[in-house]
Motif scaffolding. Structure first.
Motif, PDB file in Angstrom:
ATOM      1  N   ASN A   1      45.077  67.354  43.327  1.00 30.06           N
ATOM      2  CA  ASN A   1      45.220  66.591  44.540  1.00 30.06           C
ATOM      3  C   ASN A   1      46.873  66.563  44.651  1.00 30.06           C
ATOM      4  O   ASN A   1      47.591  66.100  43.765  1.00 30.06           O
ATOM      5  CB  ASN A   1      44.433  65.248  44.463  1.00 30.06           C
ATOM      6  CG  ASN A   1      43.202  65.391  44.264  1.00 30.06           C
ATOM      7  OD1 ASN A   1      42.314  66.510  44.491  1.00 30.06           O
ATOM      8  ND2 ASN A   1      42.330  64.303  44.062  1.00 30.06           N
TER       9      ASN A   1
ATOM     10  N   VAL B   1      42.977  68.231  48.792  1.00 29.71           N
ATOM     11  CA  VAL B   1      42.692  68.592  47.681  1.00 29.71           C
ATOM     12  C   VAL B   1      42.119  70.061  47.334  1.00 29.71           C
ATOM     13  O   VAL B   1      41.471  70.162  46.457  1.00 29.71           O
ATOM     14  CB  VAL B   1      40.914  67.712  47.810  1.00 29.71           C
ATOM     15  CG1 VAL B   1      40.960  66.404  47.727  1.00 29.71           C
ATOM     16  CG2 VAL B   1      40.022  68.361  48.951  1.00 29.71           C
TER      17      VAL B   1
ATOM     18  N   LYS C   1      47.873  64.483  41.577  1.00 30.99           N
ATOM     19  CA  LYS C   1      46.810  63.824  40.657  1.00 30.99           C
ATOM     20  C   LYS C   1      45.733  64.853  40.135  1.00 30.99           C
ATOM     21  O   LYS C   1      45.683  65.553  40.914  1.00 30.99           O
ATOM     22  CB  LYS C   1      46.311  62.714  41.540  1.00 30.99           C
ATOM     23  CG  LYS C   1      45.489  61.679  40.886  1.00 30.99           C
ATOM     24  CD  LYS C   1      45.047  60.726  42.071  1.00 30.99           C
ATOM     25  CE  LYS C   1      44.245  59.369  41.352  1.00 30.99           C
ATOM     26  NZ  LYS C   1      42.936  59.705  40.759  1.00 30.99           N
ATOM     27  N   LEU C   2      45.194  64.525  38.802  1.00 34.96           N
ATOM     28  CA  LEU C   2      44.222  65.485  38.531  1.00 34.96           C
ATOM     29  C   LEU C   2      42.973  65.166  39.647  1.00 34.96           C
ATOM     30  O   LEU C   2      42.810  64.313  39.690  1.00 34.96           O
ATOM     31  CB  LEU C   2      43.782  64.992  37.090  1.00 34.96           C
ATOM     32  CG  LEU C   2      44.833  65.642  35.966  1.00 34.96           C
ATOM     33  CD1 LEU C   2      44.491  65.113  34.482  1.00 34.96           C
ATOM     34  CD2 LEU C   2      45.037  67.189  35.936  1.00 34.96           C
ATOM     35  N   SER C   3      42.525  66.312  39.957  1.00 37.34           N
ATOM     36  CA  SER C   3      41.133  66.177  40.883  1.00 37.34           C
ATOM     37  C   SER C   3      40.208  66.048  39.997  1.00 37.34           C
ATOM     38  O   SER C   3      39.971  66.637  38.676  1.00 37.34           O
ATOM     39  CB  SER C   3      41.128  67.467  41.764  1.00 37.34           C
ATOM     40  OG  SER C   3      41.041  68.574  40.716  1.00 37.34           O
ATOM     41  N   GLY C   4      39.152  65.144  40.226  1.00 38.52           N
ATOM     42  CA  GLY C   4      38.042  65.167  39.707  1.00 38.52           C
ATOM     43  C   GLY C   4      37.987  64.394  38.447  1.00 38.52           C
ATOM     44  O   GLY C   4      37.078  64.424  37.467  1.00 38.52           O
ATOM     45  N   SER C   5      39.361  63.788  38.380  1.00 39.61           N
ATOM     46  CA  SER C   5      39.397  62.970  36.999  1.00 39.61           C
ATOM     47  C   SER C   5      39.258  61.347  37.018  1.00 39.61           C
ATOM     48  O   SER C   5      39.968  61.008  37.725  1.00 39.61           O
ATOM     49  CB  SER C   5      40.700  63.271  36.222  1.00 39.61           C
ATOM     50  OG  SER C   5      40.881  62.652  34.931  1.00 39.61           O
TER      51      SER C   5
ATOM     52  N   SER D   1      42.735  58.582  36.809  1.00 36.26           N
ATOM     53  CA  SER D   1      44.103  59.333  36.490  1.00 36.26           C
ATOM     54  C   SER D   1      45.082  59.049  37.514  1.00 36.26           C
ATOM     55  O   SER D   1      44.975  58.707  38.581  1.00 36.26           O
ATOM     56  CB  SER D   1      43.823  61.145  36.687  1.00 36.26           C
ATOM     57  OG  SER D   1      43.581  61.330  38.033  1.00 36.26           O
TER      58      SER D   1
ATOM     59  N   TYR E   1      40.284  51.424  38.948  1.00 37.90           N
ATOM     60  CA  TYR E   1      41.300  51.946  37.947  1.00 37.90           C
ATOM     61  C   TYR E   1      42.380  51.379  38.638  1.00 37.90           C
ATOM     62  O   TYR E   1      42.841  51.376  39.907  1.00 37.90           O
ATOM     63  CB  TYR E   1      41.289  53.459  37.984  1.00 37.90           C
ATOM     64  CG  TYR E   1      42.620  54.145  37.343  1.00 37.90           C
ATOM     65  CD1 TYR E   1      43.986  54.550  38.025  1.00 37.90           C
ATOM     66  CD2 TYR E   1      42.732  54.131  35.990  1.00 37.90           C
ATOM     67  CE1 TYR E   1      44.760  55.173  37.440  1.00 37.90           C
ATOM     68  CE2 TYR E   1      43.742  54.472  34.979  1.00 37.90           C
ATOM     69  CZ  TYR E   1      44.968  55.029  36.035  1.00 37.90           C
ATOM     70  OH  TYR E   1      46.051  55.654  35.351  1.00 37.90           O
TER      71      TYR E   1
ATOM     72  N   GLN F   1      39.889  60.126  46.002  1.00 37.05           N
ATOM     73  CA  GLN F   1      40.870  59.415  45.033  1.00 37.05           C
ATOM     74  C   GLN F   1      42.096  58.787  45.624  1.00 37.05           C
ATOM     75  O   GLN F   1      43.079  59.021  44.915  1.00 37.05           O
ATOM     76  CB  GLN F   1      40.955  60.053  43.745  1.00 37.05           C
ATOM     77  CG  GLN F   1      39.854  60.618  43.090  1.00 37.05           C
ATOM     78  CD  GLN F   1      40.133  61.778  41.874  1.00 37.05           C
ATOM     79  OE1 GLN F   1      41.260  61.544  41.491  1.00 37.05           O
ATOM     80  NE2 GLN F   1      38.948  62.338  41.666  1.00 37.05           N
TER      81      GLN F   1
END
Lengths: 114, 113
Positions: free
Chosen positions: A32, A51, A94-98, A101, B32, B99
């Motif tokens: 991301n 994304v 940013k790590l996707s689907g994590s 994170s 988070y 996110q």
């Protein structure tokens, strides 16, 4: 390990001129990607996020645009800069689907519109 | 409902003191809670993070305290040093959607020798 590169570090541009800021990420796939702006002494304002390739979402309507031509490349552009576009621009990934994170930021571009 | 409220805006402590920065949130979907440290001219860097199923987390001199029922969390810096002088941002995010990370407004900390 993953790294993020953002350039240029500083930029002075006249009002009405175009803008292109580039950000690339190494060491990860399908991250991301985010563009933030930070006004002097203030918080972080999310401008755009992506994304995936060609998928751009805008958080703040303005004369800026973003593009993601490749998986790990994110570009912030403007056709005509305004004085109010001055600020510190930060790219992040940013790590996707994590789950949970963190964001990883570049070192930013200081843009001054004169 | 997406806001994260952070206080104080600025903080000055003596070396060795324990500065405390507080944050509050509304969205109970957040799962988070990271803290970022930013030095002048640099991008923010992750300092420490916590999930809501934990009430406290320590990493070196940095501690997060988390109160789920009050929807508040705070950063404590033990034995603060002049090198800790920076701007600190709390943040919150949730695993769903894209996110999005919501940031507090930042606290500028100065640790004087």
């Amino acid at each position: 390990s993953q790294t993020i590169h953002q350039w240029p570090a500083t930029l002075v541009q006249p009002v009405g001129s175009p803008l292109s800021l580039e950000c690339t990420v190494e060491g990860t796939s399908n991250p991301n990607l985010y563009w933030y702006r930070q006004a002097a002494g203030r918080g972080l304002q999310l401008l755009f996020y992506s994304v995936g390739i060609g998928q751009i979402s805008s958080e703040v309507p303005q004369n800026l645009s973003a593009s993601r031509p490749q998986d790990r490349q994110f570009i912030l552009s403007s056709k005509k800069l305004l004085l109010s576009d001055s600020g510190f621009y930060l790219c992040a990934w940013k790590l996707s689907g994590s789950l949970g994170s963190p964001l990883h930021f570049g070192n930013g571009t200081r843009l001054t519109v004169t | 409902q997406q806001q994260v409220k952070q206080s104080p805006q600025s903080l000055i402590v003596q070396k060795g003191g324990i500065p405390i920065i507080n944050c509050a949130y509304e969205n109970t979907a957040f799962d988070y809670f990271p803290w970022y440290q930013q030095f002048p001219g640099k991008g923010p860097a992750l300092l420490i993070a916590i999930r809501p199923d934990v009430s406290e987390k320590k990493e070196g001199r940095f501690t997060i305290s988390f109160n789920k029922s009050a929807k508040q969390f705070s950063l404590h810096i033990m034995d603060s040093q002049p090198g800790d002088s920076a701007t600190y941002f709390c943040a919150a995010s949730y695993s769903g959607g894209y996110q999005k990370v919501t940031f507090g407004t930042g606290t500028k900390l100065q640790v004087i020798p």
